[in-house]
Design a protein around this motif. Structure first.
Motif, PDB file in Angstrom:
ATOM      1  N   LEU A  50      -2.377  13.402  -0.950  1.00 42.95           N
ATOM      2  CA  LEU A  50      -2.675  12.215  -0.159  1.00 42.95           C
ATOM      3  C   LEU A  50      -1.504  11.861   0.737  1.00 42.95           C
ATOM      4  O   LEU A  50      -0.358  12.037   0.376  1.00 42.95           O
ATOM      5  CB  LEU A  50      -2.975  11.027  -1.094  1.00 42.95           C
ATOM      6  N   THR A  51      -1.804  11.378   1.914  1.00 46.69           N
ATOM      7  CA  THR A  51      -0.738  10.916   2.805  1.00 46.69           C
ATOM      8  C   THR A  51      -0.570   9.417   2.676  1.00 46.69           C
ATOM      9  O   THR A  51      -1.522   8.697   2.392  1.00 46.69           O
ATOM     10  CB  THR A  51      -1.072  11.271   4.267  1.00 46.69           C
ATOM     11  N   CYS A  52       0.654   8.962   2.869  1.00 46.14           N
ATOM     12  CA  CYS A  52       0.968   7.543   2.694  1.00 46.14           C
ATOM     13  C   CYS A  52       1.312   6.934   4.044  1.00 46.14           C
ATOM     14  O   CYS A  52       2.209   7.420   4.705  1.00 46.14           O
ATOM     15  CB  CYS A  52       2.142   7.378   1.723  1.00 46.14           C
TER      16      CYS A  52
ATOM     17  N   ALA B 292       0.825  -1.210   0.000  1.00 45.84           N
ATOM     18  CA  ALA B 292       0.000   0.000   0.000  1.00 45.84           C
ATOM     19  C   ALA B 292       0.861   1.263   0.000  1.00 45.84           C
ATOM     20  O   ALA B 292       0.598   2.206  -0.759  1.00 45.84           O
ATOM     21  CB  ALA B 292      -0.931  -0.011   1.211  1.00 45.84           C
ATOM     22  N   VAL B 293       1.895   1.287   0.827  1.00 45.57           N
ATOM     23  CA  VAL B 293       2.758   2.466   0.892  1.00 45.57           C
ATOM     24  C   VAL B 293       3.517   2.652  -0.411  1.00 45.57           C
ATOM     25  O   VAL B 293       3.645   3.768  -0.927  1.00 45.57           O
ATOM     26  CB  VAL B 293       3.736   2.347   2.081  1.00 45.57           C
ATOM     27  N   GLY B 294       4.044   1.552  -0.964  1.00 44.42           N
ATOM     28  CA  GLY B 294       4.748   1.652  -2.235  1.00 44.42           C
ATOM     29  C   GLY B 294       3.877   2.220  -3.336  1.00 44.42           C
ATOM     30  O   GLY B 294       4.300   3.086  -4.102  1.00 44.42           O
ATOM     31  N   GLU B 295       2.639   1.771  -3.423  1.00 41.95           N
ATOM     32  CA  GLU B 295       1.701   2.269  -4.430  1.00 41.95           C
ATOM     33  C   GLU B 295       1.375   3.739  -4.200  1.00 41.95           C
ATOM     34  O   GLU B 295       1.299   4.536  -5.139  1.00 41.95           O
ATOM     35  CB  GLU B 295       0.420   1.437  -4.405  1.00 41.95           C
TER      36      GLU B 295
ATOM     37  N   LYS C 173       2.143  14.811   5.448  1.00 42.80           N
ATOM     38  CA  LYS C 173       1.363  14.217   6.524  1.00 42.80           C
ATOM     39  C   LYS C 173       1.646  14.838   7.878  1.00 42.80           C
ATOM     40  O   LYS C 173       1.258  14.303   8.901  1.00 42.80           O
ATOM     41  CB  LYS C 173       1.621  12.718   6.590  1.00 42.80           C
ATOM     42  N   SER C 174       2.395  15.935   7.914  1.00 45.43           N
ATOM     43  CA  SER C 174       2.693  16.555   9.195  1.00 45.43           C
ATOM     44  C   SER C 174       2.948  18.036   8.990  1.00 45.43           C
ATOM     45  O   SER C 174       2.991  18.540   7.872  1.00 45.43           O
ATOM     46  CB  SER C 174       3.914  15.895   9.826  1.00 45.43           C
ATOM     47  N   HIS C 175       3.102  18.757  10.110  1.00 44.21           N
ATOM     48  CA  HIS C 175       3.389  20.185  10.080  1.00 44.21           C
ATOM     49  C   HIS C 175       4.854  20.448  10.383  1.00 44.21           C
ATOM     50  O   HIS C 175       5.226  21.537  10.790  1.00 44.21           O
ATOM     51  CB  HIS C 175       2.523  20.900  11.125  1.00 44.21           C
ATOM     52  N   LEU C 176       5.696  19.453  10.170  1.00 41.48           N
ATOM     53  CA  LEU C 176       7.096  19.569  10.572  1.00 41.48           C
ATOM     54  C   LEU C 176       7.920  20.453   9.652  1.00 41.48           C
ATOM     55  O   LEU C 176       8.918  21.000  10.063  1.00 41.48           O
ATOM     56  CB  LEU C 176       7.736  18.176  10.615  1.00 41.48           C
ATOM     57  N   CYS C 177       7.534  20.535   8.400  1.00 40.83           N
ATOM     58  CA  CYS C 177       8.411  21.165   7.411  1.00 40.83           C
ATOM     59  C   CYS C 177       8.347  22.673   7.502  1.00 40.83           C
ATOM     60  O   CYS C 177       7.297  23.251   7.793  1.00 40.83           O
ATOM     61  CB  CYS C 177       8.048  20.680   6.018  1.00 40.83           C
ATOM     62  N   PRO C 178       9.454  23.339   7.238  1.00 42.22           N
ATOM     63  CA  PRO C 178       9.513  24.797   7.392  1.00 42.22           C
ATOM     64  C   PRO C 178       8.712  25.565   6.357  1.00 42.22           C
ATOM     65  O   PRO C 178       8.386  26.721   6.567  1.00 42.22           O
ATOM     66  CB  PRO C 178      11.007  25.099   7.263  1.00 42.22           C
TER      67      PRO C 178
END
Length: 771
Positions: free
Chosen positions: A769-771, A649-652, A749-754
């Protein structure tokens, strides 16, 4: 709620006075207008005022308690958020808030960062360029390189973007380790240890190509005449015994013309935790180019390469001073004998399919199979002073070759018309020449490189320093291990290992397994392992090293004689490995391995510029942490695709995001991923997640981190990861996309990035979409 407790206290202390004035205002006016002469009325009014004041004070205290309670609740909630998400909010929202790292290592790291492209500044271009080759097609052969826009005529711009992106990249792990050892060997630091001085002296003599060129071929010719009985091609040969000459080559010069010899375990015993080692006998590394004919099921010399190989051999003899009248005869004998041996050789894949690996037999049984070689005599010489017996076990990896080799040798021994020419002596001398070639002047290595190029090999010639570091390790491995261990940040490396392994185990529980049995089997294996840094207890200090190398005498001006001593040391090392019970630490290993119930990580994985104790931990975990996690996943979960639905699923999902951003679907260039490709996408994506989680674990244990170039901690972590994602490993070929693209998946999928990583011209809702 934004006021401080002191301010709140001050406000509350002022409030009663003002409220009292408001309450008392009308009564005060009445008092001034009409005097009350009766004392009883006055006392009554005083009691009423006191009751009112008490009532007001009670109300004020209730409000104060409510306000204080609300403030305390906010503090508690903030504290909960702080400890629940210790650095997500801090590292992503604070830029430059961390103390800067000012060490010299960090200054160099900052310079590299300034040279490289920040993926958050150029997301549309950055993530779609492969490191070295095109990753966008099912088979790389014949495909165009780089960004999909190459197909629409923008190859020049994409090429410039690729070059800009690769600027400032970190070296692969092997190169990083060699460069670090080079710095140690070339440093001005003078050690009191004689063994360390000898290692540095050997390395320096290897680099002195001027002295090597001045010596010419005389050292090699002198060795042939004085140690091996001469050579007919040079005019004199004492017709020495074949097996005696072969034993000398094996014992003193680590040269194995007719078969390969090394030490290793029985895989069946190793699976049960046994550490015993055996002599392994394999087909040789023949100098003549040959290829496998799958139809005839045998090897054959490559016809188109025979002429350049013949010319190369003639050039070798000319450089050695062989007269033209005799050199052609010796070259012809060498090529003919090499061709016959090549026919008996077979590629590894064929031998595996035929079950020809690890065939166990005694030395006595081997003697029966191949009588031309005096096996006990030669093996005793190679492993002297060990006492080998005919009943000792060995493992043969291509018995059909060994069996066919024997009559070929006997045939050439019995060719009476060639006896005076010594064809087998010629074969052994030219093999020895190949072993010692780098210790001779550059004309020999240039000749070998020209042949390699004629055979279609386009690999660049390694720089001399790299060769010299590798050769120094052959004989002085324990010295280099000691020097590396002295400079190793053991505590920091071990802490990273433990955090990465802990995060890895947590990741396993997040997977959807096909059945409980698969999960139980994997977890049982993982829980039984103890991860640790791979060090050695073999040498406890420099005094032992000095004793070990006390009989080694090196020359400052003769690399040839130094190299001959090195070959002898190398062979002694083989003998020691045969009797050792513990796994010797291999400093050049760039990946972890399992030994017994331990998961060990070599020292060489924790060297600059990939890792340094003064770096911010964000840098160490983003680079080395990711590589460690990827190695563990490959090592312990080699077939995870068949055991977990999550991998598929993650690979796809990641691949779908990639195709959308790359606009491959509308160009008709999309292709389905194989199981191996999906697994590798999952491995690298999971490795990045594991490394990030492990970094947060480290911050919980030791709050706070430094920074480089004013970057927030998570920004620095991802920048560090983006610099090393081109690290080469055996799985590189099955990774279908640029590893840096995984940053976009993490950030989605998160708010981590600057900052945002969206490309307005390319991104659609699907890519969110988040994986």
């Amino acid at each position: 709620m934004s006021a401080t407790p002191t301010e709140l206290e001050r406000q509350l202390s002022i409030q009663p006075s003002s409220q009292q004035d408001l309450q008392r205002g009308p009564q005060s006016e009445t008092h001034h207008q009409t005097l009350q002469p009766e004392a009883q009325l006055s006392e009554s009014n005083t009691e009423q005022q006191q009751q009112q004041q008490a009532k007001l004070l009670c109300i004020r205290l209730q409000k104060l308690l409510l306000l204080f309670g609300g403030f305390s609740l906010c503090v508690a909630l903030l504290g909960l958020i702080y400890y629940k998400f210790p650095n997500q909010s801090r590292s992503s929202n604070q830029t430059g808030a961390e103390a800067p790292c000012l060490s010299s290592a960090c200054q160099l790291a900052s310079a590299r960062l300034s040279m490289s492209v920040d993926p958050f500044q150029e997301p549309c271009d950055y993530f779609l360029f492969a490191c070295e080759s095109d990753r966008l097609s099912p088979g790389r052969e014949g495909s165009q390189r780089g960004h999909p826009q190459n197909h629409s005529g923008n190859s020049e711009r994409s090429g410039q973007s690729k070059e800009r992106k690769n600027r400032g990249k970190l070296p692969d792990r092997k190169t990083a380790l060699l460069q670090y050892l080079r710095d140690i060997l070339e440093s001005n630091y003078t050690s009191r240890s004689s063994a360390v001085q000898k290692a540095k002296q050997f390395y320096a003599s290897c680099l002195d190509t001027g002295a090597i060129a001045s010596a010419g071929v005389e050292p090699f010719i002198s060795l042939i005449n004085n140690q091996l009985g001469g050579w007919a091609a040079l005019g004199q040969w004492n017709q020495t015994d074949f097996n005696y000459t072969l034993s000398l080559l094996m014992r003193d010069y680590a040269t194995f013309p007719f078969f390969n010899l090394y030490v290793g375990k029985d895989p069946k015993e190793a699976a049960r935790g046994t550490t015993k080692r055996y002599i392994q006998i394999d087909q040789p590394d023949l100098l003549i180019p040959f290829e496998w004919n799958s139809k005839a099921q045998k090897s054959q010399a490559r016809t188109q390469t025979l002429r350049p190989f013949l010319e190369t051999c003639k050039r070798y003899l000319a450089l050695l001073g062989a007269p033209p009248s005799t050199s052609m005869l010796h070259v012809a004998m060498f090529v003919s004998l090499s061709s016959e041996l090549a026919v008996a050789a077979a590629p590894l894949q064929h031998r595996m399919s035929k079950g020809q690996l690890y065939q166990r037999m005694t030395i006595r049984e081997l003697q029966v199979q191949a009588p031309a070689i005096d096996w006990l005599f030669c093996l005793q010489a190679a492993f002297h002073p060990l006492a080998l017996l005919e009943d000792d076990l060995v493992f043969v990896h291509n018995l059909p070759y060994i069996v066919q080799m024997s009559p070929i040798i006997e045939k050439w021994l019995n060719k009476h018309e060639l006896n005076s020419s010594g064809p087998l002596q010629t074969f052994m001398v030219l093999n020895l020449l190949y072993t010692l070639m780098q210790a001779l002047d550059s004309r020999f290595s240039e000749t070998a490189n020209n042949l390699s190029a004629a055979l279609g090999n386009t690999d660049r010639v390694a720089p001399r320093w790299r060769y010299c570091v590798l050769e120094t390790e052959k004989g002085f491995d324990s010295v280099l291990t000691h020097l590396l261990s002295q400079r190793m940040a053991h505590q920091e490396a071990d802490e990273m290992i433990q955090n990465i392994f802990s995060s890895f185990k947590s990741k396993l529980h997040e997977l959807k397994w096909t059945d409980e049995k698969s999960l139980h089997s994997v977890m049982e294996k993982v829980q039984s392992l103890k991860p640790r840094l791979w060090t050695t207890n073999e040498i406890s200090g420099e005094a032992e090293l000095d004793l070990l190398f006390s009989k080694v005498s090196l020359s400052s001006h003769s690399f040839f004689s130094n190299y001959v001593q090195l070959l002898s040391l190398w062979q002694k090392r083989r003998r020691k490995v045969l009797t050792e019970q513990n796994e010797a630490a291999d400093i050049f290993s760039a990946a972890p391995l399992v030994t017994g119930n331990e998961l060990v990580f070599p020292l060489g994985m924790f060297v600059p510029p990939l890792f340094h104790p003064t770096y911010p931990r964000a840098m160490n975990y983003g680079a080395t942490g990711f590589l460690l996690a990827k190695d563990i996943l490959h090592l312990l979960l080699p077939d995870i695709y068949s055991q977990s639905e999550t991998v598929h699923a993650v690979g796809e999902c990641v691949w779908a995001r990639y195709l959308t951003v790359a606009e491959r679907r509308r160009r008709g260039g999309a292709f389905p991923l194989s199981a191996a490709q999906k697994q590798e996408v999952w491995v690298q994506y999971s490795a990045l997640q594991i490394a990030l989680q492990a970094y947060y674990l480290s911050l919980k244990s030791h709050p706070g981190d430094t920074s480089v170039s004013g970057l927030s901690l998570t920004h620095l972590f991802l920048r560090s990861f983006s610099q090393v994602n081109c690290d080469f490993d055996p799985y590189d070929e099955v990774m279908p996309l640029e590893s840096s693209f995984l940053i976009t998946v993490i950030c989605a999928k998160s708010h981590l990035c600057p900052s945002s990583l969206q490309c307005p011209s390319k991104t659609t809702q699907h890519s969110l979409l988040t994986c």
